[in-house]
Design a protein around this motif. Structure first.
Motif, mmCIF file in Angstrom:
data_model
loop_
_atom_site.group_PDB
_atom_site.id
_atom_site.type_symbol
_atom_site.label_atom_id
_atom_site.label_comp_id
_atom_site.label_asym_id
_atom_site.label_seq_id
_atom_site.Cartn_x
_atom_site.Cartn_y
_atom_site.Cartn_z
ATOM 1 N N LEU A 113 48.646 35.329 48.719
ATOM 2 C CA LEU A 113 47.944 36.158 47.737
ATOM 3 C C LEU A 113 46.607 35.509 47.382
ATOM 4 C CD1 LEU A 113 48.261 38.745 46.085
ATOM 5 C CD2 LEU A 113 49.251 37.370 44.269
ATOM 6 N N ASP A 114 46.576 34.175 47.302
ATOM 7 C CA ASP A 114 45.305 33.473 47.082
ATOM 8 C C ASP A 114 44.350 33.724 48.246
ATOM 9 O OD1 ASP A 114 46.222 32.480 44.684
ATOM 10 O OD2 ASP A 114 46.745 30.497 45.480
ATOM 11 N N ASP A 115 44.878 33.730 49.469
ATOM 12 C CA ASP A 115 44.048 34.020 50.642
ATOM 13 C C ASP A 115 43.506 35.437 50.581
ATOM 14 O OD1 ASP A 115 44.625 31.486 51.554
ATOM 15 O OD2 ASP A 115 46.212 32.153 52.920
ATOM 16 N N PHE A 116 44.325 36.354 50.077
ATOM 17 C CA PHE A 116 43.883 37.741 49.930
ATOM 18 C C PHE A 116 42.666 37.820 49.020
ATOM 19 C CE2 PHE A 116 44.230 41.254 46.817
ATOM 20 C CZ PHE A 116 43.742 42.278 47.605
ATOM 21 N N TYR A 117 42.689 37.112 47.901
ATOM 22 C CA TYR A 117 41.566 37.168 46.969
ATOM 23 C C TYR A 117 40.332 36.423 47.477
ATOM 24 C CZ TYR A 117 43.551 39.864 43.220
ATOM 25 O OH TYR A 117 44.061 40.897 42.480
ATOM 26 N N ALA A 118 40.475 35.693 48.572
ATOM 27 C CA ALA A 118 39.323 35.031 49.182
ATOM 28 C C ALA A 118 38.599 35.955 50.158
ATOM 29 C CB ALA A 118 39.781 33.763 49.901
ATOM 30 N N SER A 119 39.062 37.175 50.303
ATOM 31 C CA SER A 119 38.426 38.139 51.212
ATOM 32 C C SER A 119 36.989 38.376 50.782
ATOM 33 C CB SER A 119 39.182 39.466 51.195
ATOM 34 O OG SER A 119 40.493 39.300 51.603
ATOM 35 N N THR A 120 36.146 38.638 51.778
ATOM 36 C CA THR A 120 34.721 38.823 51.483
ATOM 37 C C THR A 120 34.293 40.286 51.444
ATOM 38 O OG1 THR A 120 34.248 38.539 53.835
ATOM 39 C CG2 THR A 120 34.079 36.580 52.425
ATOM 40 N N SER A 121 35.097 41.169 52.041
ATOM 41 C CA SER A 121 34.721 42.583 52.035
ATOM 42 C C SER A 121 35.933 43.441 51.661
ATOM 43 C CB SER A 121 34.202 43.006 53.409
ATOM 44 O OG SER A 121 35.260 43.019 54.342
ATOM 45 N N MET A 122 35.641 44.681 51.336
ATOM 46 C CA MET A 122 36.704 45.599 50.944
ATOM 47 C C MET A 122 37.606 45.936 52.134
ATOM 48 S SD MET A 122 36.156 48.474 48.284
ATOM 49 C CE MET A 122 37.372 49.464 47.543
ATOM 50 N N VAL A 123 37.032 46.051 53.314
ATOM 51 C CA VAL A 123 37.818 46.364 54.515
ATOM 52 C C VAL A 123 38.768 45.217 54.836
ATOM 53 C CG1 VAL A 123 37.665 46.839 56.991
ATOM 54 C CG2 VAL A 123 36.011 47.862 55.424
ATOM 55 N N GLU A 124 38.239 43.997 54.787
ATOM 56 C CA GLU A 124 39.071 42.813 55.035
ATOM 57 C C GLU A 124 40.177 42.705 53.985
ATOM 58 O OE1 GLU A 124 38.586 37.949 55.285
ATOM 59 O OE2 GLU A 124 36.858 39.198 54.768
ATOM 60 N N ALA A 125 39.829 42.977 52.729
ATOM 61 C CA ALA A 125 40.817 42.916 51.649
ATOM 62 C C ALA A 125 41.904 43.966 51.844
ATOM 63 C CB ALA A 125 40.128 43.108 50.302
ATOM 64 N N GLN A 126 41.529 45.168 52.277
ATOM 65 C CA GLN A 126 42.509 46.232 52.532
ATOM 66 C C GLN A 126 43.481 45.815 53.628
ATOM 67 O OE1 GLN A 126 42.806 49.554 51.086
ATOM 68 N NE2 GLN A 126 44.747 49.310 52.129
ATOM 69 N N GLU A 127 42.962 45.229 54.700
ATOM 70 C CA GLU A 127 43.821 44.773 55.799
ATOM 71 C C GLU A 127 44.771 43.676 55.329
ATOM 72 O OE1 GLU A 127 41.171 43.545 58.873
ATOM 73 O OE2 GLU A 127 40.504 45.591 59.303
ATOM 74 N N ARG A 128 44.230 42.713 54.585
ATOM 75 C CA ARG A 128 45.068 41.613 54.096
ATOM 76 C C ARG A 128 46.123 42.103 53.113
ATOM 77 N NH1 ARG A 128 41.410 36.184 53.142
ATOM 78 N NH2 ARG A 128 40.773 35.924 55.307
ATOM 79 N N LEU A 129 45.748 43.052 52.260
ATOM 80 C CA LEU A 129 46.717 43.588 51.304
ATOM 81 C C LEU A 129 47.839 44.331 52.023
ATOM 82 C CD1 LEU A 129 47.462 43.965 48.308
ATOM 83 C CD2 LEU A 129 46.145 46.081 48.355
ATOM 84 N N ASP A 130 47.495 45.104 53.035
ATOM 85 C CA ASP A 130 48.517 45.815 53.805
ATOM 86 C C ASP A 130 49.470 44.831 54.485
ATOM 87 O OD1 ASP A 130 47.465 48.235 53.056
ATOM 88 O OD2 ASP A 130 46.288 48.501 54.892
ATOM 89 N N LYS A 131 48.930 43.797 55.117
ATOM 90 C CA LYS A 131 49.763 42.784 55.774
ATOM 91 C C LYS A 131 50.645 42.067 54.757
ATOM 92 C CE LYS A 131 46.767 41.760 59.684
ATOM 93 N NZ LYS A 131 45.897 40.761 60.308
#
Length: 157
Positions: free
Chosen positions: A57-75
């Motif tokens: 979850l910490d790695d998720f919040y380190a995302s730099t873009s909304m697309v990357e964050a969406q992918e990480r959240l789904d995973k």
């Protein structure tokens, strides 16, 4: 998960004494702490799995873009749903239900931290205003605490 596993295990004190170790982010851990977490994760499988989920979850919040964050959240949600830990599945459902609001952070980079800080000051004012019997007294205490008023005393001479 730690509390549940602590109740089940015969060595309750060990997990209790190490509870704060699981709150340290992976990036800030010393080598000794990493070793201890690895050993505890092997002994207490559920706690170790929950710890790895929180770290991701910490790695998720380190995302730099909304697309990357969406992918990480789904995973992340997919992983949590398959993890066989009931409290974590509930957390995944909450993440899924509030995904729009969570992902909005990556668009605006704004949080409600300022509002929470002001609310904390107001709650402190509420405790301080115990002696007041009217709302006006409570409101005055809020203005004094959160209003950042300059109340300098006048210099007479």
């Amino acid at each position: 998960m730690r509390k549940d596993e602590q109740k089940e295990s015969g060595r309750k004190k060990e997990l209790f004494l190490c509870r704060k170790l699981f709150m340290v982010p992976q990036g800030r851990m010393t080598d000794k702490q990493r070793t201890m977490v690895a050993e505890l994760s092997k002994q207490y499988k559920k706690t170790g799995r929950a710890f790895r989920i929180v770290q991701s979850l910490d790695d998720f919040y380190a995302s730099t873009s909304m697309v990357e964050a969406q992918e990480r959240l789904d995973k992340l949600c997919s992983w949590i749903r398959r993890c066989r830990l009931k409290p974590m599945k509930d957390a995944a459902l909450t993440l899924r239900n509030h995904s729009k609001e969570i992902l909005n952070y990556f668009h605006t980079r704004l949080t409600n931290a300022i509002c929470e800080g002001i609310n904390a000051m107001i709650q402190a004012a509420k405790r301080k205003a115990r002696g007041f019997h009217t709302f006006e007294g409570y409101a005055a205490m809020i203005y004094l605490v959160a209003g950042k008023l300059k109340l300098d005393t006048p210099v007479l001479f």
